[in-house]
Write an enzyme that holds these catalytic residues in place. Sequence first.
Site, PDB file in Angstrom:
ATOM      1  N   HIS A  11       0.851  -1.189   0.000  1.00  0.00           N
ATOM      2  CA  HIS A  11       0.000   0.000   0.000  1.00  0.00           C
ATOM      3  C   HIS A  11       0.885   1.238   0.000  1.00  0.00           C
ATOM      4  O   HIS A  11       1.847   1.307   0.761  1.00  0.00           O
ATOM      5  CB  HIS A  11      -0.892  -0.007   1.248  1.00  0.00           C
ATOM      6  CG  HIS A  11      -2.045   0.949   1.153  1.00  0.00           C
ATOM      7  ND1 HIS A  11      -1.869   2.314   1.149  1.00  0.00           N
ATOM      8  CD2 HIS A  11      -3.378   0.742   1.053  1.00  0.00           C
ATOM      9  CE1 HIS A  11      -3.065   2.898   1.051  1.00  0.00           C
ATOM     10  NE2 HIS A  11      -3.988   1.964   0.985  1.00  0.00           N
ATOM     11  N   ARG A  51      -6.148  10.030  -0.712  1.00  0.00           N
ATOM     12  CA  ARG A  51      -5.872  10.461  -2.076  1.00  0.00           C
ATOM     13  C   ARG A  51      -7.159  10.547  -2.871  1.00  0.00           C
ATOM     14  O   ARG A  51      -7.343  11.432  -3.691  1.00  0.00           O
ATOM     15  CB  ARG A  51      -4.878   9.499  -2.739  1.00  0.00           C
ATOM     16  CG  ARG A  51      -3.449   9.708  -2.259  1.00  0.00           C
ATOM     17  CD  ARG A  51      -2.528   8.607  -2.751  1.00  0.00           C
ATOM     18  NE  ARG A  51      -2.828   7.334  -2.100  1.00  0.00           N
ATOM     19  CZ  ARG A  51      -2.908   6.158  -2.720  1.00  0.00           C
ATOM     20  NH1 ARG A  51      -2.692   6.079  -4.018  1.00  0.00           N
ATOM     21  NH2 ARG A  51      -3.192   5.070  -2.050  1.00  0.00           N
TER      22      ARG A  51
END
Lengths: 253, 248, 648
Positions: C261, C277
């Site tokens: 990740h 994000r």
Amino acid sequence: MTRAATELPVPASEARRQLRYELISGLSGLGLAVFMWGHMLLVGSILTGAKGFDWLAGFLENYYIAQPTVVVISVLFIVHAVTASRKIPAKLEERRRMRDIAKALKRPAPHDVRDSDLAFQPHLESMLWIWQVRTGLVLLVLGSFHVLLLTVDVLTPMFGEIAGIESGSTLARVSGGLWLPYAVLLICVEFHASVGLYRLAVKWGVGSTLSRSALRRIEQVLFWAILGFGAVTLVVMAGWLDPPLAFLLDGAQ
Amino acid sequence: MGFLEERDLTDGRRLKFEIFRFNPEDSESAPHLDVFEIDEQPYMSLYIALNVIRETLDPSLMFDFACRSAICGSCGMLVNGRPALGCKTLTSALPETIRLHPLPVFKLVGDLSVDTGVWFREMVENTEAWIHAQQAFDPDGQEERMPDEVAQKIYESDRCIECGCCIAACGLANIEDGFLGAAGLNRICRFALDPRDSRDDSEWFEVVATERGVFGCIGLMACDDVCPKELPLLEHYAWLRRRALRAS
Amino acid sequence: MKPDSMIATDVLVIGGGLAGERAAIAAAEAGLDVLILSLVPPRRSHSCAAQGGMQAALGNCVKADGDSPTLHFLDTVRGSDWGADQEVVQIFAEQAPVAVRELAHYGTPWTRVRPGTNRYHIKGETVEIDEREENAGLIMHRDFGGTAKWRACYAGAGTGHSALYALDSVVAKLGIRVWDRAEAVALIHDGSRCHGAAVRCLRTGSHSAVLAKSTVIATGGYGRVYGQYTTNATINEGGGAAIALATGVVPLANMEAVQFHPTALSPSGILVTEGCRGDGGYLLDKNLDRFMVDAEPEKQELASRDVVSRHMMRCIRDGRGVDSEFGPHLWLDIRHLGIEHLTTKLREVWDICRDFVGVDPSKELVPVRPTQHYSMGGIRVNKDGEAYNMAGLFAVGEAGCWDMHGFNRLGGNSLAETIVTGMVIGRCAAERAAGSSIDVPTSLAFDAIAAAESRANAWLSRDGAGPSVFDIRDRMAETMIAKVGIFRTGSELTEAVETLRQLLGECGEAVLQSRGPGMNPELSFAIRLEGMLKLALVTAMGAAARTESRGAHYRTDFPMRNDAEWLNRTLARWPDGAAEPILEYEPVGLIDLPPGHRGYGADERVEMRRSVEVYNGSVDTEQTRLGRLPPGGPTGSQLKWGSWRNVT
Ligand SMILES: Cc1cc2nc3c(=O)[nH]c(=O)nc-3n(C[C@H](O)[C@H](O)[C@H](O)COP(=O)(O)OP(=O)(O)OC[C@H]3O[C@@H](n4cnc5c(N)ncnc54)[C@H](O)[C@@H]3O)c2cc1C
Ligand code: HEM
Ligand code: HEM
Ligand code: SF4
Ligand code: F3S
Ligand code: FES
């Protein structure tokens, strides 16, 4: 710890009984607390001298305000004592446990004083509750005595030509030694009432208008203000200080 | 970088841990405190410290961690007497001597490990903490609508991670078997807030308005002070009390 | 629940995360007796840590207009780098909306559409969008990586928590038995049919057998094979995959497909969600430059995780990382989202930043670096979720390889997978159980308990000077992160295999220090260690053998995807007594969407040599040869052939 899975929900009647208890102990506490403010002001009339005090006492008795109040307060007092003390843990061991937890529950250390255990305080509200119980027990003893005394004072004149509350007897008994139990009673009752009101506010209304810390500040102001006023009153009644507000009534001779 | 760095002055402290030990499975074990000393590291949490102790000093030490990010609720323990999540507590915020005990109220599994799972499952069953839906789920239908404000309110109360800190901190829960405590009342609040739940005021009343429930609480407020998820527990109580009053 | 030495049930579910609980609900709703086992109380399973969201094509907000299961299918297959079984992806995409709505019905407080003007941050710009009044109050979406539309449904930043609590409340409502602090240490089976599991009680250390008509493994991922270099919980040690591998016949699939990740906190490895994000956060290098804009002009920070992680590592290798005493990291910038957004929709992120790195993300940058996060691989099952070579054994959630993720899972697809597999496979497991009876020779169960006990006793009785189990674990973790990480090469992988083999040998000599009665945490870990080492070895060997780059599996010595030779799935079995696993390969499944460019990442690859038709013709026979049990419907019956043509 295991519990029977059948405990909840309880029958509505039982739930309603609990609600009633809670309301009665809370409302009687509230009633007593409000009464105490008035009471402190009335007793505070001694600050204006014996005349003011007697005039007020006479007024309240002659217009039959005092007599029903005495009855109502006595009832409230008993009702509150009975309903509120159902929350007091019965066993000594349990009371100890609560105290130990309150003591162990320290506030988080501010990070800059990590090395000092001094920054740690016993958990405030838990301690306040324990002191509320303790002061409540003092009130039970001293308060009962005082209420009984004054009930006699107020009610007996109805059956004969005796004076009710009057500055003479008040000053005599307070300066004669009752100042000490009164001082204890004063501290206890002011503490008990202001903390009780704070707790009531948090229990029923927190978040809706005022934050918990704001309520705490109000509680503290109330406590100190009324305690201070009461203390001055007591000092005057004990005869150690001349009534400071006597000049107010000077012209009324 | 952040405010942690200022406080994270790792001045090479040597930490002294006093840890409660007892293994109920071992007939020879008796409750006592063991003392361990380790060197402090930067960003050291009790999760890290306890693992260092277990892996280098005493591999029989029992404690529970899972997520190590303050979200699973496994690691409640008494840190110098105060209930806290071990994974979220940094040693830099503590004095040199750190005393650790298991959470009270819950059944002890061993050392710092307690059985919160059974307690919370029972609480859920006792309060029927699930949606009592009016209708069966329709796989072909659209979801029921809900204003986002309501969803956020429910979420705020749904965030409890069942760590048990509030229960351990409450003097009343410590002496009163069966008191639902803050976590239980918060759970009731969560479902009472939810429009999908069909229980009406009178049904809630029977769950809430008891001495096991909201009228058992004497307002010690310790729950609110220790909750690691910073749930507005007292606000929820006040709401439940007012609602019970209306329902009666 | 008190352990008995012998317990019988209809359906045994090993694992109380989202997948396990949903499967248990499916079985209980079918009227069967169900028992859930879990290492921890179910609500503490790692599903509770998922923050960002759950993909389901509901198409409720403006940026999700026109979304459909078909688009979800397309995104997922592309995300998988064509490693996924497309029929399974199709089933998944169709069922995800149902499963998510069902969670709403169970009580998950999904964030909802707020009608009127909403302010979003998209690709570095602030935009105002009017959400339609007619969609007010429907489930809201946020953007996630690798998707054409906003599709991730979320409950603040506590999606997994809220979903798990909702499911567990239904488990309690249905009265499903849960035995927490219990660990399945072996499957009870006769080589072709599974009859339950041998269980070790983590309260007392005693062993029992649970006999079941259907056994469902839902034990989640195995990130702890990477030691502390993972976002996973300490309990994610791959127990389920290990006991399946230990049967000797059940294969694990695509274990080399390990996801890293992009945004785990440095140094703790705690995750901050992709939702950061998705909601408009940036990645910055040490010069505060948004390097992803140059690297992926189209998707920017929201390319798939494998792609973003690689760009980040390149950036660090190029010396653009921020140095710290814990090694280099990059920055995540979410300051511009504003405190209001951060303390509501990203509330848990805000908490984590404050509590674990002391950062106020509304004012400061968050230090992040790519970290092991998810295992696409797992116990290989057919489309009904039944394991290869083992009737009556099912796998759901992250533990299984149903295979909708191929070589890279899209953010949000995993949570959706847990509840979809729980629902779909749970029903299959229930059907299978309803149609059979428990006719196990009791000796099978007693043997399983005896074997488990003797393994534990062997640990306790071993004396002398041997390595510590924690030391072996640390060396395994260092090997995995250094050599089986984001960038891989043949030589390093060979070294890794060598080291892991050696560690497996040492595991047989390790000596415990604590021998007390009860659960004994050191012993509990020791019992798992061999299985973990085997999972690590299978991962490393699979990676060494796969001489191409696909999704998260990236070989610097073979940087291209190779559809001519490697459009397949690795199957690893570990026969009884063998020193190492056998690797075999099967076709990924029927191909509807032919291999092509993903839309992000590199566009160079070796094309298929065979035609899609020829490839598809081989699928059934090849998979059956490798042990796939016949599923309910014929292969391909649930594919909507060519439906994607209408939307591209
Ligand atoms: C920090 C983090 C954030 C994530 N965020 C997202 C996200 O936003 N969106 C998304 O889609 N996905 C996300 N994921 C991935 C997703 O959360 C997981 O893949 C998913 O929750 C796995 O669910 P599960 O039910 O398969 O397993 P888990 O939830 O891991 O449950 C495993 C269960 O098995 C039990 N168990 C394990 N071994 C044994 C054994 N031997 N015996 C008995 N029981 C056993 C455990 O006790 C546990 O109950 C995230 C993952 C992490 C680590
Ligand atoms: C007669 C002796 C008294 C005893 C034994 C007593 C005891 C208590 C106790 C144990 C409580 C806590 C109840 C709870 O937490 O639910 C309480 C609350 C309270 N008391 Fe008293 N009390 C006494 C007299 C008084 C008096 C004279 C006053 C008024 C001045 C008063 C005002 C209050 C108030 C306002 C509360 C808060 C009520 C609540 O929290 O519900 N009490 N009392
Ligand atoms: C029943 C109604 C009451 C009446 C008529 C009454 C009246 C009086 C009077 C006249 C005094 C002056 C001292 C004296 O004469 O002895 C006094 C003082 C006092 N009373 Fe009461 N009282 C009543 C109830 C209470 C109660 C319920 C309490 C608290 C438990 C209380 C607490 C006190 C205290 C603390 C003082 C000292 C005052 C000071 O120092 O300012 N009284 N009261
Ligand atoms: S209310 Fe807070 S302290 Fe209590 S269990 Fe929930 S998260 Fe823990
Ligand atoms: S500490 Fe306990 S008494 Fe009530 S306010 Fe909290 S539950
Ligand atoms: S380990 Fe999960 S809350 Fe601490």
